[in-house]
Scaffold this active site. Sequence first.
Site, short mmCIF file in Angstrom:
data_model
loop_
_atom_site.label_atom_id
_atom_site.label_comp_id
_atom_site.label_asym_id
_atom_site.label_seq_id
_atom_site.Cartn_x
_atom_site.Cartn_y
_atom_site.Cartn_z
N GLU A 50 -36.74 -57.09 -3.47
CA GLU A 50 -36.81 -55.62 -3.38
C GLU A 50 -35.40 -55.10 -3.08
O GLU A 50 -34.67 -55.71 -2.29
CB GLU A 50 -37.75 -55.29 -2.20
CG GLU A 50 -37.91 -53.82 -1.88
CD GLU A 50 -38.87 -53.60 -0.68
OE1 GLU A 50 -39.15 -54.57 0.07
OE2 GLU A 50 -39.33 -52.46 -0.52
N LYS A 130 -43.45 -49.05 -6.12
CA LYS A 130 -44.20 -49.50 -4.94
C LYS A 130 -45.31 -48.52 -4.61
O LYS A 130 -45.08 -47.30 -4.61
CB LYS A 130 -43.19 -49.60 -3.78
CG LYS A 130 -43.66 -50.26 -2.52
CD LYS A 130 -42.44 -50.37 -1.57
CE LYS A 130 -42.72 -51.12 -0.29
NZ LYS A 130 -41.49 -51.28 0.53
N CYS A 180 -43.36 -55.88 -1.62
CA CYS A 180 -43.41 -56.05 -0.16
C CYS A 180 -44.63 -55.43 0.52
O CYS A 180 -45.68 -56.04 0.57
CB CYS A 180 -42.10 -55.55 0.44
SG CYS A 180 -41.72 -56.40 1.98
N1 GLN Z 1 -45.07 -55.40 5.73
C1 GLN Z 1 -43.67 -55.58 5.46
C2 GLN Z 1 -42.96 -56.09 6.71
O1 GLN Z 1 -43.48 -55.91 7.78
C3 GLN Z 1 -43.10 -54.33 4.85
C4 GLN Z 1 -41.61 -54.35 4.58
C5 GLN Z 1 -41.26 -53.69 3.27
O2 GLN Z 1 -42.08 -53.04 2.62
N2 GLN Z 1 -40.04 -53.87 2.83
O3 GLN Z 1 -41.92 -56.69 6.62
#
Ligand code: GLN
Length: 428
Positions: A50, A130, A180
Site C-alpha cells: 500500500e 480501498k 490493508c
Molecule cells: N488494520 C490495519 C492495522 O491495524 C490497518 C492499517 C492500514 O489500513 N494501513 O495495521
Amino acid sequence: MNLSKLNVKLRIAVVQLNPQIGCLDETISRAKHLISIIKPHPPDIVVFPEFALSGYSFHSSKHIEPYLYQVTEGPAYELSRHISKQLKCYTIMGYPEKVVSPNDRSINDKCFNSAIVVDSSGEIAFNYRKSFLYHTDENWQCLENPAGFQTFELPFKKKGRDLQTGEMHDVKLKTSIGICMDLSPYKFEAPFHDMEFSSFQVENDSELIVCPMAWLHSSSVTNQDEDSKQKKERLTKALKEQGLPSCGSQGKYQIDIEGADTATEIPACKPLESEQDHRLQMRDTNYEELDQPDVSNVNYWLLRFLPFLACKLRKSWFSERLLVPVIQKFKSGRTSYLGASTDKSWLFEKKEAILVLANRCGVEDGITAFAGSSGIYKFNGKYGDQEESLDLSNKSVSLLGNLSKGYEGVLVRNVDFQVRRPKPQFMK
Ligand code: GLN
C-alpha cells in the site's frame, strides 16, 4: 455443468519496501534495484505494498497533496509500467489517487487510497480503491471505494493445463484486491466474526487475492492506546538498541527467490509451519528480531481468512442450522457466515486459492512501526472435518514463503493450484 480442471502455474513476486514521505527518488531506486535482481527469473505478477513509494503516515490533505496522482500519471504508474513492460508481467502497486472533476476544476478533487494493476503492455488492467479506511486515511479526507469490494478477471496466456487432456489453455483468474484495513472489521466497529472481506471472497469464488498493505506492528503508538507514552519510549529504545534510525532500516535486503541462488545480506526466513513450532504461539509485542517474520501478525491475518480455513466446528454449526439466522440478518446481498452458506457447510470446500500479502516495513514518525512479514499463501479447500486450529498449523493453508518484519526485500515463489472452468465447446 460440465467442468474441466485446469492446473495453473504462476510465478509471483512480492516486493517489501520501506518508503519514507519525501524520499520518493530513493525509494524508487531501491525498488528498481530489487526488480533488477529478479529480472533473470521473471515472475508473472509483482506485488508492492500500500502507498508503496509515497510513504503512508500523512497528517492532512495539504501534506498528501504533492503525492496525489490520477490513475495514469505519477511515479507509481510510471514505475509499474516500466516493470511490467520490462518483465512482461502484471504489476500491482498501492498509491494515493486523486480524481479531478472533468468539467469543473473548482470542485475539490476526490481522493482515494488505491492500487493499480498494470499489464505487460503498460496498460491499466484494473484500479481498485480501498473500501475500509484506517484512521490515518481519514487524516487526508480519503473516500471509501463507492463500489466496495470487487472482483475482476486477470488473463494469463497458456497458463492453465487441462488435467484430462494435458493441453495448455489461456486462463482468466478471478482476482480481487484488498488494501490493508479491508481485511479488518469495518471501522474496527463491525463484529470480528463478520469477516467481511474474506466472506466476500469465498462468496465470489476468488482464485487470486492480492493485498497491498501498510499494516502496523503492535509496538506502534496509535490513537487507541492508553499507554502511548510508555509505548513510544519502548519503541525508541528498541530502535536505539538495534542501531536503527527512527525512520527504520533501509538498503539492507532480504532476497528469497525460488529457483535462484542469490547472495543476500539478510538470510531468508525459516519456514513456519509445524504445530511444534514455538514461534506460532509467540506474541510479538516488541519491535525486535527484525530478520524474522511477525508470527502473531501472520496468524492474525490467517484468522481474518477463516472462511477459507478448514474448521471442524463449522460442519456441526451448519447441521444444527445455527448460522442461518445470522446470514439472514446481513444486508446487501451477503450469503455466508464463517465460510458456510445456508445450503453448503463450507463454500470453499474442494477449491483452491492463492493469497498474496505485500506489507511494507520500517518506521514512520518514530511511532508507527510496520509489520513487514509479506508472504504468499495457498488455501487447499481440504481437511474440513479435521481441523481445529485456526492458525498457520491448520493443514488447509500453506505459507509458501515470507519475508522478515524489518527489512526490505523480495520474495518469489512458484505457485501451483487448480481452478475449474466450463469445458470448451469443441471438447464436448
Ligand atoms: N488494520 C490495519 C492495522 O491495524 C490497518 C492499517 C492500514 O489500513 N494501513 O495495521
